[in-house]
Design an enzyme around this catalytic site. Structure first.
Site, PDB file in Angstrom:
ATOM      1  N   ARG A  47       0.819  -1.225   0.000  1.00  0.00           N
ATOM      2  CA  ARG A  47       0.000   0.000   0.000  1.00  0.00           C
ATOM      3  C   ARG A  47       0.848   1.268   0.000  1.00  0.00           C
ATOM      4  O   ARG A  47       0.311   2.366  -0.102  1.00  0.00           O
ATOM      5  CB  ARG A  47      -0.999  -0.017   1.177  1.00  0.00           C
ATOM      6  CG  ARG A  47      -2.072   1.063   1.078  1.00  0.00           C
ATOM      7  CD  ARG A  47      -3.194   0.887   2.088  1.00  0.00           C
ATOM      8  NE  ARG A  47      -2.719   0.434   3.368  1.00  0.00           N
ATOM      9  CZ  ARG A  47      -2.092   1.202   4.268  1.00  0.00           C
ATOM     10  NH1 ARG A  47      -1.894   2.473   4.022  1.00  0.00           N
ATOM     11  NH2 ARG A  47      -1.681   0.691   5.409  1.00  0.00           N
ATOM     12  N   TYR A 101     -15.971   9.948 -19.162  1.00  0.00           N
ATOM     13  CA  TYR A 101     -16.331   8.558 -18.876  1.00  0.00           C
ATOM     14  C   TYR A 101     -17.429   8.501 -17.806  1.00  0.00           C
ATOM     15  O   TYR A 101     -17.398   9.266 -16.835  1.00  0.00           O
ATOM     16  CB  TYR A 101     -15.070   7.833 -18.403  1.00  0.00           C
ATOM     17  CG  TYR A 101     -15.306   6.417 -17.976  1.00  0.00           C
ATOM     18  CD1 TYR A 101     -15.576   5.426 -18.909  1.00  0.00           C
ATOM     19  CD2 TYR A 101     -15.268   6.059 -16.628  1.00  0.00           C
ATOM     20  CE1 TYR A 101     -15.796   4.116 -18.507  1.00  0.00           C
ATOM     21  CE2 TYR A 101     -15.490   4.759 -16.226  1.00  0.00           C
ATOM     22  CZ  TYR A 101     -15.765   3.792 -17.174  1.00  0.00           C
ATOM     23  OH  TYR A 101     -15.985   2.507 -16.771  1.00  0.00           O
ATOM     24  N   ASP A 173      -7.671  12.158 -18.828  1.00  0.00           N
ATOM     25  CA  ASP A 173      -7.922  10.724 -18.953  1.00  0.00           C
ATOM     26  C   ASP A 173      -7.431  10.355 -20.352  1.00  0.00           C
ATOM     27  O   ASP A 173      -8.063  10.688 -21.354  1.00  0.00           O
ATOM     28  CB  ASP A 173      -9.419  10.431 -18.772  1.00  0.00           C
ATOM     29  CG  ASP A 173      -9.726   8.942 -18.820  1.00  0.00           C
ATOM     30  OD1 ASP A 173      -8.966   8.188 -19.472  1.00  0.00           O
ATOM     31  OD2 ASP A 173     -10.741   8.517 -18.227  1.00  0.00           O
TER      32      ASP A 173
HETATM   33  C1  PLP Z   1     -12.865   2.058 -18.408  1.00  0.00           C
HETATM   34  C2  PLP Z   1     -12.541   3.490 -18.324  1.00  0.00           C
HETATM   35  C3  PLP Z   1     -12.312   4.112 -17.094  1.00  0.00           C
HETATM   36  C4  PLP Z   1     -12.466   3.397 -15.767  1.00  0.00           C
HETATM   37  O1  PLP Z   1     -11.540   2.380 -15.629  1.00  0.00           O
HETATM   38  P1  PLP Z   1     -11.788   1.066 -14.698  1.00  0.00           P
HETATM   39  O2  PLP Z   1     -10.526   0.303 -14.910  1.00  0.00           O
HETATM   40  O3  PLP Z   1     -13.018   0.388 -15.221  1.00  0.00           O
HETATM   41  O4  PLP Z   1     -11.973   1.555 -13.307  1.00  0.00           O
HETATM   42  C5  PLP Z   1     -11.972   5.455 -17.101  1.00  0.00           C
HETATM   43  N1  PLP Z   1     -11.879   6.162 -18.242  1.00  0.00           N
HETATM   44  C6  PLP Z   1     -12.111   5.596 -19.448  1.00  0.00           C
HETATM   45  C7  PLP Z   1     -11.991   6.427 -20.670  1.00  0.00           C
HETATM   46  C8  PLP Z   1     -12.446   4.244 -19.533  1.00  0.00           C
HETATM   47  O5  PLP Z   1     -12.677   3.708 -20.735  1.00  0.00           O
END
Ligand code: PLP
Length: 379
Positions: A47, A101, A173
């Site tokens: 952790r 997302y 992201d």
């Molecule tokens: C799938 C996804 C997430 C979230 O990811 P997890 O691994 O499911 O928690 C965030 N942003 C985008 C663009 C995604 O496609």
């Protein structure tokens, strides 16, 4: 002297643990959750995000993102939520682009008000839409490009420049692009986040997330992460390392296949619209070209009105209707029934998401076979 290596080389070799004991050709897996405490340079603990296998992922992802440091998480949402909470507190304001997302959207809508964090969503993706939302207490601007499901493009450098001017931290992201197709830190973004469940894993068998940035910013996220506890297990780190070895190779093929499918679907009279940043007809193709190294494996298209998109999906023989994306296998999803099911028909229409919109994750099968499957289903 350090020599800058090519991306394929980085994917394969960067950060690998040398097997001193047997000389094996891959990183050994160290599953220990207990390490020496006295007289050591660092106190290792899962952790604390510093076990040997966690450090392999940190090293590889940092190199791919042209970042100083990176951290592996147990999911994309763990990476996203931890990063946001590391930099936001009661009384702060954060700006999100209006297409993000679904899971991130839920986090903001459900939890931020409870913690006293103010937020706004932009009304569009032009830089002026971000500028319009800036307040005195704005601490973070958060973007996602290409976006889900319409593959909209945000001008990364323009937003990063705007934020810098106002002393605001920026996060992206970067999941849909992958670090091979987009290196946002080069464009001035502070923190790049991935759901590693997607392209970094690539085989639909890992749940993970990663965050990359400056050593200082990653230290701050790590201190928050120690308290929230979203660390990735060593075994999963090993699997993810294995996956990343072929990331550059896979992304090249995803790019090639998706461009081919997008080009072909654009010519098909049974399809009314195709959204892919690699198409000249894409609204922000020029921006995409300037900030991406490749256009990625995700695209969306709209069937003509006379089609029933549910029937169409059932007629597919190889492409699987499936929730996730970015695997070696092609998958398809109808956003109006899944990610955007909770919106009203009108809200969906406003966002350009009709019932006949389908999002395709173009896999690594022969591209002619992917196209043939779509064409036979249409017939
Ligand atoms: C799938 C996804 C997430 C979230 O990811 P997890 O691994 O499911 O928690 C965030 N942003 C985008 C663009 C995604 O496609």
């Amino acid at each position: 002297m350090t020599i800058k290596k090519g991306k394929h080389t980085v994917c394969i070799h960067q950060g690998q643990i040398k097997d001193e004991q047997f000389g094996g050709s891959i990183s050994p897996i160290y599953m220990a959750s207990s390490y020496p405490f006295l007289d050591v340079e660092k106190n290792r603990y899962p952790r604390y995000f510093n076990t040997p296998n966690q450090e392999v992922i940190s090293s590889k992802v940092a190199a791919l993102e042209n970042a100083e440091a990176a951290l592996p998480f147990s999911s994309g949402m763990a990476a996203i939520s931890t990063s946001l909470f590391a930099f936001l507190q009661n009384g702060d304001h954060v700006i999100f682009q209006n297409e993000i997302y679904g899971g991130s959207y839920n986090l903001v809508q459900k939890d931020f008000a409870r913690y006293g964090i103010e937020y706004s969503f932009t009304k569009g993706l032009d830089v002026r839409h971000f500028e319009n939302e800036i307040r005195d207490n704005t601490k973070v601007i958060y973007i996602e490009t290409p976006s889900n499901p319409l593959l909209s493009i945000t001008d990364v450098k323009a937003v990063a420049d705007l934020a810098r001017k106002h002393g605001i931290l920026t996060m992206i992201d970067n999941t849909f692009a992958s670090p091979l197709n987009q290196t946002p830190l080069d464009l001035g973004i502070d923190i790049s986040i991935h759901s590693a469940t997607k392209y970094l894993s690539g085989h639909s068998d890992i749940s993970a997330g990663v965050v990359a940035g400056s050593a200082k910013n990653i230290e701050k996220i790590m201190l928050q992460a120690r308290n929230l506890g979203g660390n990735l297990s060593d075994f999963m780190c090993f699997l993810l390392e294995r996956s990343i070895k072929t990331l550059a190779l896979r992304i090249e093929k995803h790019n090639e296949n998706a461009q081919f499918i997008a080009d072909q679907l654009s010519l098909n009279p049974m399809i009314s619209k195709v959204y892919y940043p690699g198409l000249k007809t894409h609204k922000n193709h020029e921006i995409a070209k300037s900030q991406m190294h490749g256009f990625g494996g995700m695209l969306s298209f709209e069937l003509n009105k006379e089609f029933d998109s549910k029937v169409f999906q059932k007629k597919l023989l190889m492409i699987k209707p499936s929730m996730s994306l970015a695997g070696v296998e092609s998958t398809i999803i109808q956003p109006s029934l899944t990610s955007h099911a909770l919106l009203s028909v009108q809200e969906r229409e406003n966002q350009g998401i009709s019932d006949n919109l389908l999002r395709l994750s173009v896999g690594l099968e022969n591209k002619e076979d992917i196209l043939a499957d779509i064409e036979q289903a249409l017939r």
